[in-house]
Structures are given as structure tokens and as C-alpha cells.
Design a protein around this motif. Structure first.
Motif, short mmCIF file in Angstrom:
data_model
loop_
_atom_site.label_atom_id
_atom_site.label_comp_id
_atom_site.label_asym_id
_atom_site.label_seq_id
_atom_site.Cartn_x
_atom_site.Cartn_y
_atom_site.Cartn_z
N ASP A 30 0.84 -1.21 0.00
CA ASP A 30 0.00 0.00 0.00
C ASP A 30 0.87 1.26 0.00
O ASP A 30 0.59 2.22 -0.71
N ARG A 45 -6.05 1.58 -1.05
CA ARG A 45 -6.79 0.40 -0.57
C ARG A 45 -8.16 0.31 -1.23
O ARG A 45 -8.63 -0.79 -1.58
N ALA A 46 -8.81 1.46 -1.42
CA ALA A 46 -10.12 1.46 -2.08
C ALA A 46 -9.98 1.01 -3.53
O ALA A 46 -10.82 0.26 -4.04
N GLU A 49 -9.43 -2.73 -3.62
CA GLU A 49 -10.70 -3.43 -3.39
C GLU A 49 -11.54 -3.47 -4.66
O GLU A 49 -12.18 -4.48 -4.96
N ARG A 50 -11.52 -2.38 -5.41
CA ARG A 50 -12.28 -2.36 -6.67
C ARG A 50 -11.73 -3.40 -7.64
O ARG A 50 -12.49 -4.13 -8.29
N ILE A 52 -10.12 -6.08 -6.91
CA ILE A 52 -10.44 -7.41 -6.39
C ILE A 52 -11.87 -7.77 -6.78
O ILE A 52 -12.15 -8.90 -7.23
N THR A 53 -12.77 -6.82 -6.65
CA THR A 53 -14.18 -7.04 -7.03
C THR A 53 -14.29 -7.37 -8.52
O THR A 53 -15.10 -8.23 -8.91
N ARG A 59 -7.05 -12.05 -3.28
CA ARG A 59 -6.34 -12.15 -2.01
C ARG A 59 -5.64 -13.50 -1.92
O ARG A 59 -6.20 -14.53 -2.30
N VAL A 64 -2.22 -9.47 -1.71
CA VAL A 64 -2.98 -9.35 -2.95
C VAL A 64 -2.05 -9.68 -4.11
O VAL A 64 -0.91 -9.19 -4.17
#
Length: 297
Positions: A30, A45-46, A49-50, A52-53, A59, A64
Motif C-alpha cells: 500500500d 486500498r479502495a 478493493e475495486r 479485487i471485485t 487475495r 494481494v
């Protein structure tokens, strides 16, 4: 300043480019990504997460890793990643870059607002902020005028640029620092990719150049140094690029000089990096001076 949502979308796109360059493995910590993209770790981090979605990342072992390469549908459109001030700046710089506006040209806030699809209030804020550099001035009876550039002003900017960037070189954690190494390797890869296809990709160099210098300046952690780079970009790109005939050659030389700096830092040779930076700044100064002389002729 970009709105948080816009900033997240930009960071997501930048992270997708980063993943595409790496191809496999981990995108990095990060902290390293935050420094590379010049955003907070919260924003990074946001963005992670996007991705990853979307299935671009996954993960694994409390970390990651890259699951697949990005595709075009993963990216946000350009219109979604530009705030009003960014769009105004883009249109303003394009008018100068394309030669539509030359020194002495008078333009109105309404004209720039219409072209950038922004409000006149936003345009006025941008112009007032940019006018502090002395390159545009408010007309007594309304409108703005693009000022003439001269050797004295350019020399002052080049002198300040040298002070800032030579100081930045001494703050870079060169060598095997993991976060620095990851960021430097990405920067080296970006330079080599454009260098390999320079005839077709020379127009991409101004963005790369800005990213490279802002990355170095970021190690100073000084907001005033970063703000000053706005005028550096204007003078050292948008002005002398009016001369298109030598643009590719200038880009080729600058890329080689950037790589000399990066490779020296990556090898932990700070003295060599300092010498390479001095050479690069001297080349940039000569290019600007030559461009000003051509405009004056």
C-alpha cells in the motif's frame, strides 16, 4: 483539487496500468503504491478493493496478487476521471500546445468555460490561480491575455527548478529499499516502453516526464515544490513544443537522461544520479532557451 470519487477513479485506472505492466505477481505494498500514485493509502486500498471485485486481483496469503490482466471494460472513461479544474487546465494547455493561442492572444472566461464545459466560476478560479506565475494577465476591460515569455523569466524558473530537483535527488531512498525499487522499476519500464516505439508514442512523453519529475519531487514532501512544478510543465512542455520538428528528438534525449538518473538511483549510486540530473536540467534549460529564441525570431 480532484474530488475523492474522481481521485479514486484515477487511481483505479493507474493501478490497472501498473498491473498490466507487471503481468503477474503482487502489485506492491500500500505504501509503495501510494507513493507511486501520489495518493493516500486509504485511496490505494479502495482502488485495490475495486480491482479485487473486478477479478483483476485476488487475495492470497494475507496479501494481494494479480489474477488476470486488465481489459478495457475495467477502466473508467476519461470523462469520469477529470474534475472541472482538470478539464479547464487540459483545454487551456491544448490551446497553447496546438498553437491556437500565442503570446498576446486575448481570451475570455466565457470562451474557456464553453470549450471546457465548465462554469465561469471554475474558470475564473483556475485563471486567478495560474496568473500568479505571470504568464497570463487580467485585462482592465475584461478578458485575459497570454503574456510573452522571455529569457529572464525562463532563467528564473530554470534556477528554481534546479534548486528543487537537485535537493529531491538527495532525499530519494536509492538502492535496494523495497518500496523505492518497485516504484523505480515501474518508472524504468514506462520509459523503455515509449523509447521502443518513440516515433508513434512521442506524444505520450510529456505525461511521463511530468510523472517522473513529480515522483522525484514527492520525496521532498513539500507542497510548495509540487505546486511550483505547474509552471515548469507549462514552460518546458507546452511552450517549446510549438516547434514540432524537434519534438521527437528532444523526447529521445530526455528519455535517455531520465533512464541514466533512474538506473543510477536503482544501483544506489547517488553521486552518479546527481551528475545525471545536472546534465538533464542543463539540457532542458538549453531546449527552453532555444525555443524562446525561435519564437522571438
Amino acid at each position: 483539487m480532484a474530488k475523492p470519487n474522481t481521485l479514486l477513479k484515477r487511481t483505479s485506472n493507474a493501478l490497472l496500468d501498473h498491473v498490466a505492466t507487471l503481468g503477474q505477481g503482487t502489485p506492491g505494498s500500500d505504501s509503495a503504491l501510494a507513493r507511486q500514485f501520489d495518493v493516500s493509502r486509504t485511496t490505494v486500498r479502495a482502488a485495490l478493493e475495486r480491482l479485487i471485485t473486478l477479478g483483476v486481483l485476488r487475495r492470497e496469503n494475507d496479501g494481494v496478487v494479480i489474477a488476470r490482466l486488465p481489459v478495457s471494460s475495467d477502466y473508467f472513461d476519461d470523462a469520469e476521471t477529470s474534475g472541472p479544474q482538470d478539464q479547464i487546465e487540459l483545454i487551456f494547455m491544448q490551446r497553447v500546445l496546438l498553437g491556437d493561442w500565442r503570446p498576446g492572444h486575448v481570451f475570455s472566461e466565457a470562451e474557456l468555460a464553453r470549450d471546457s464545459n465548465a462554469s465561469t466560476v471554475s474558470v475564473r478560479e483556475f485563471l486567478i490561480g495560474f496568473s500568479r506565475f505571470g504568464l497570463i494577465a487580467k485585462q482592465p476591460r475584461g478578458g485575459w491575455v497570454l503574456q510573452e515569455f522571455h529569457d529572464g523569466f525562463a532563467a528564473e524558473v530554470a534556477d528554481m527548478r534546479e534548486l528543487i530537483e537537485m535537493a529531491a535527488i538527495n532525499r530519494v531512498p536509492a538502492g535496494q529499499d523495497p518500496e523505492f525499487a518497485a516504484a523505480a522499476d515501474l518508472m524504468i519500464a514506462r520509459h523503455r516502453a515509449i523509447e521502443a516505439a518513440l516515433a508513434e508514442r512521442y506524444a505520450e512523453f510529456p505525461t511521463l516526464d511530468r510523472d517522473f519529475h513529480l515522483w522525484l519531487i514527492g520525496h521532498l514532501q513539500n507542497r510548495f515544490a509540487r505546486d511550483f512544478f505547474d509552471i515548469v510543465s507549462f514552460l518546458f512542455h507546452y511552450h517549446y513544443q510549438w516547434d514540432k520538428q524537434q519534438e521527437t528528438e528532444r523526447s529521445r534525449i530526455a528519455i535517455a537522461e531520465h533512464l541514466a538518473i533512474l538506473l543510477a538511483l536503482r544501483a544506489g549510486k547517488r553521486d552518479a544520479a546527481t551528475r545525471a540530473m545536472a546534465t538533464h536540467l542543463a539540457t532542458s534549460r538549453r531546449s527552453l532557451q532555444a525555443g524562446l529564441r525561435r519564437e522571438a525570431a
